[in-house]
Design an enzyme around this catalytic site. Structure first.
Site, PDB file in Angstrom:
ATOM      1  N   GLY A  68       0.827  -1.197   0.000  1.00  0.00           N
ATOM      2  CA  GLY A  68       0.000   0.000   0.000  1.00  0.00           C
ATOM      3  C   GLY A  68       0.862   1.248   0.000  1.00  0.00           C
ATOM      4  N   GLY A 120       0.152  -5.301   0.611  1.00  0.00           N
ATOM      5  CA  GLY A 120      -1.081  -5.145  -0.163  1.00  0.00           C
ATOM      6  C   GLY A 120      -1.089  -5.928  -1.457  1.00  0.00           C
ATOM      7  N   GLU A 143       5.628  -6.291   7.335  1.00  0.00           N
ATOM      8  CA  GLU A 143       5.163  -5.191   8.190  1.00  0.00           C
ATOM      9  C   GLU A 143       5.911  -5.066   9.507  1.00  0.00           C
ATOM     10  OE1 GLU A 143       2.171  -5.986   5.155  1.00  0.00           O
ATOM     11  OE2 GLU A 143       3.243  -7.301   6.547  1.00  0.00           O
ATOM     12  N   ASP A 151      -1.531  -7.518   7.294  1.00  0.00           N
ATOM     13  CA  ASP A 151      -2.976  -7.324   7.138  1.00  0.00           C
ATOM     14  C   ASP A 151      -3.448  -7.885   5.789  1.00  0.00           C
ATOM     15  OD1 ASP A 151      -1.703  -5.241   5.683  1.00  0.00           O
ATOM     16  OD2 ASP A 151      -3.402  -3.890   5.968  1.00  0.00           O
TER      17      ASP A 151
END
Length: 370
Positions: A68, A120, A143, A151
């Site tokens: 992202g 992402g 992350e 996520d």
């Protein structure tokens, strides 16, 4: 917009939709406008009876999608310290709706995961019905290094990996190659980077009126047979027993210590993974441990609802902003974590990440209706 859409007509008149991420300089990192545009087009194609199949890919040789676009998110977090910035609520809601729609897409959805497939990008790849990897593929949920947590549905797919591999990959951000992805059921097919035109041509030649699944499988199988000799060697499945023994511990502090002690390992893969984790965010490690435990008995919709809560809370706490500053903005590679010691992260802070920060109904409560 950094996106390109096209429709190609096959020999039987059926159309193939091709969505290309086109932000090569940022390794096709997903911004909110890109997420919204991709969602709108995929929804339109899902409802269009002439569209029989969708291919999702990224332009440029280096990456399908490296995650992202978090710089603007962190700027918003800095402008709203201790709060959830409106951009974060919009971004994560849109991203997770897109990811969930891929998992539940009503037509064949092929994702070409070449080069870097990070964060992402993994969310997009894992949602596809056919997940393609290539010799250049490098998959990871990194992350831990930016103070977020894995996520985009990673709670779901990491929790379902064999043994302790999901926990290990979440804690260390270790990269997987194409063979690893196939081994761990994070990819379905191995093709060569240069075979994409052959795949598209093959899709256009299919008769989409009958036995589509049989024909599509035959096409992919034939292409893979041409490629399989160039499959890289497995990295992580052969190390499963070692990792299972390493992480046969009762809590995250013990897991952190066990992996950290491997920094001087004679195995370069394990040593690199240990170094990455030990330089990462201890708060993230706590979240990884907890999210994987909780996700084991959750539906996919419940996973995305949990992750939405986690993500908004990460925007309220300092680690995410500091990690992105150190890794991506100032690039000094020296994050000053608020909680630098795994043993000193307050349990109450970890637990608070799983509590909602909005009034009323969950913003993703309707996912179960897809």
């Amino acid at each position: 917009m950094n996106l390109h859409f096209e429709e190609l007509t096959g020999t039987d008149g059926a159309r193939i939709g091709i969505a290309s991420l086109d932000a090569e300089k940022s390794l096709n990192a997903l911004s909110l406008p890109m997420i919204n545009a991709l969602s709108d087009k995929l929804n339109a194609w899902a409802k269009d009876p002439q569209i029989v199949c969708v291919l999702l890919r990224g332009n440029g040789a280096k990456a399908f999608c490296a995650g992202g676009e978090v710089r603007s998110l962190v700027e918003a977090c800095r402008a709203h310290p201790g709060e959830v910035p409106p951009l974060a609520a919009q971004f994560f809601s849109a991203e997770y709706r897109l990811d969930y729609s891929l998992h539940t897409y009503p037509k064949p959805l092929i994702c070409w995961g070449h080069g870097y497939v990070l964060g992402g990008g993994m969310g997009l790849l894992q949602g596809a019905s056919t997940r393609i990897v290539t010799p250049s593929s490098r998959l990871a949920m990194p992350e831990i290094s930016i103070g977020l947590y894995p996520d985009v549905g990673a709670s779901w797919f990491l929790a379902r990996l064999p043994g302790k591999l999901g926990l290990f990959l979440g804690l260390t951000g270790a990269h997987m190659n194409a063979r690893d992805a196939i081994d761990l059921d994070l990819a379905d097919r191995f093709l060569l980077d240069e075979q994409q035109p052959q795949l598209i041509e093959g899709l256009l030649q299919l008769n989409w009126q009958e036995q589509t699944d049989v024909q599509l499988n035959s096409l992919l199988k034939a292409l893979q047979q041409e490629a399989v000799a160039q499959m890289p060697e497995a990295q992580w499945l052969p190390r499963r027993q070692q990792i299972d023994e390493l992480l046969d511990v009762s809590n995250v502090a013990c897991a952190w210590k066990a992996i950290s002690l491997q920094r001087d390992s004679s195995d370069p893969l394990i040593a690199r993974a240990a170094k990455t984790m030990s330089e990462g965010s201890p708060l993230t490690a706590h979240l990884v441990w907890e999210q994987i435990i909780r996700a084991r008995h959750m539906s996919l919709a419940e996973v995305f609802q949990m992750e939405y809560t986690l993500s908004l809370n990460c925007c309220r706490h300092p680690e995410f902003s500091e990690g992105v500053r150190a890794r991506l903005i100032d690039k000094d590679q020296k994050p000053h974590w608020h909680w630098p010691d795994i043993n000193n992260v307050p349990e109450a802070v970890v637990e608070a990440h799983f509590h909602k920060v909005w009034e009323g109904r969950h913003p993703l409560a309707d996912l179960t209706q897809y």
